[in-house]
Design a protein around this motif. Structure first.
Motif, short mmCIF file in Angstrom:
data_model
loop_
_atom_site.label_atom_id
_atom_site.label_comp_id
_atom_site.label_asym_id
_atom_site.label_seq_id
_atom_site.Cartn_x
_atom_site.Cartn_y
_atom_site.Cartn_z
N MET A 1 0.87 -1.17 0.00
CA MET A 1 0.00 0.00 0.00
C MET A 1 0.92 1.23 0.00
N ASP A 2 0.40 2.35 -0.50
CA ASP A 2 1.20 3.57 -0.45
C ASP A 2 1.50 3.93 1.00
N GLU A 3 2.55 4.68 1.20
CA GLU A 3 2.96 5.10 2.54
C GLU A 3 1.88 5.94 3.20
N PHE A 4 1.73 5.77 4.51
CA PHE A 4 0.74 6.51 5.30
C PHE A 4 1.44 7.54 6.17
N VAL A 5 0.85 8.70 6.29
CA VAL A 5 1.23 9.67 7.31
C VAL A 5 -0.09 10.09 7.95
N VAL A 6 -0.29 9.67 9.21
CA VAL A 6 -1.58 9.83 9.87
C VAL A 6 -1.37 10.41 11.26
N ASN A 7 -2.20 11.37 11.65
CA ASN A 7 -2.21 11.88 13.02
C ASN A 7 -2.80 10.81 13.92
N ASP B 1 -8.58 3.98 2.99
CA ASP B 1 -9.41 4.81 3.87
C ASP B 1 -9.71 4.08 5.18
N LEU B 2 -10.03 2.80 5.07
CA LEU B 2 -10.31 1.99 6.26
C LEU B 2 -9.10 1.93 7.17
N VAL B 3 -7.92 1.74 6.61
CA VAL B 3 -6.68 1.65 7.40
C VAL B 3 -6.40 3.00 8.07
N ILE B 4 -6.51 4.09 7.31
CA ILE B 4 -6.26 5.42 7.87
C ILE B 4 -7.23 5.72 9.00
N THR B 5 -8.50 5.43 8.78
CA THR B 5 -9.52 5.67 9.81
C THR B 5 -9.23 4.85 11.07
#
Length: 143
Positions: A51-57, A93-97
Motif C-alpha cells: 500500500m502507499d505510505e501513510f502519514v496519519v495523526n 481509507d479503512l486503514v487510515i480511519t
C-alpha cells in the motif's frame, strides 16, 4: 516314501514363500496407505501487495503525534489480487480511519499485534473473492 518327503518339503517351502509374499504385500500396502493419509498439503506461498505510505495523526491527547508507515497486505489466493487493486482506495481509507483512532503507545509489542488483527478483520469484511492472511508494517516512524 522318499518321494513323499521331497514333495512335502517342497510344499512347505512353497507355503512359506507364499506367506512371506503376502506379508510383504500387506506391509507395503499399509505403508503406502498411511503415507498418503499423513501427507500434509503444501501451504500456498504467501504473496504481498504494498500500500502507499501513510502519514496519519494519532489520537494522543495534549500533543500532536503522527505515524508514518508502509503497510503490505499478505494473501495466498491470487484470486483476490484484482479485487485488492480495485478496492485499494476503500482499503486505504479503512486503514487510515482505524490508525487515526490509535494512540502512539498502542504501536508497541503485543498491542501492535492487536492492531494487525483488527485491520485484517476489517479489510476481510470488505473483500468478496478471498481473504488476506496478514498485514505487515514496514518502516514505522512515530513522532
Amino acid at each position: 516314501m522318499a518321494e513323499n518327503k521331497g514333495v512335502s518339503k517342497l510344499m512347505i517351502i512353497i507355503i512359506i514363500l507364499l506367506v512371506l509374499l503376502i506379508a510383504a504385500g500387506v506391509f507395503l500396502g499399509y505403508m503406502f496407505m498411511t503415507k498418503n493419509q499423513n501427507a500434509t498439503p503444501k501451504p500456498k506461498p504467501e504473496k504481498t501487495m504494498a500500500m502507499d505510505e501513510f502519514v496519519v495523526n494519532l489520537a494522543d491527547e495534549d500533543i500532536r503525534v503522527y505515524i508514518k508507515a508502509k503497510i503490505f497486505l499478505a494473501y495466498t489466493d491470487t484470486k483476490i489480487e484484482t479485487e485488492l487493486k480495485d478496492k485499494m482506495p476503500q482499503i486505504r481509507d479503512l486503514v487510515i480511519t482505524t490508525i487515526r483512532l490509535k494512540k502512539s503507545t498502542e504501536f508497541d509489542g503485543i498491542k501492535l499485534e492487536n492492531i494487525r488483527k483488527e485491520l485484517i478483520g476489517k479489510i476481510n469484511s470488505k473483500l468478496t473473492s478471498g481473504q488476506i492472511t496478514n498485514v505487515y508494517f514496514y518502516d514505522i516512524i512515530i513522532q
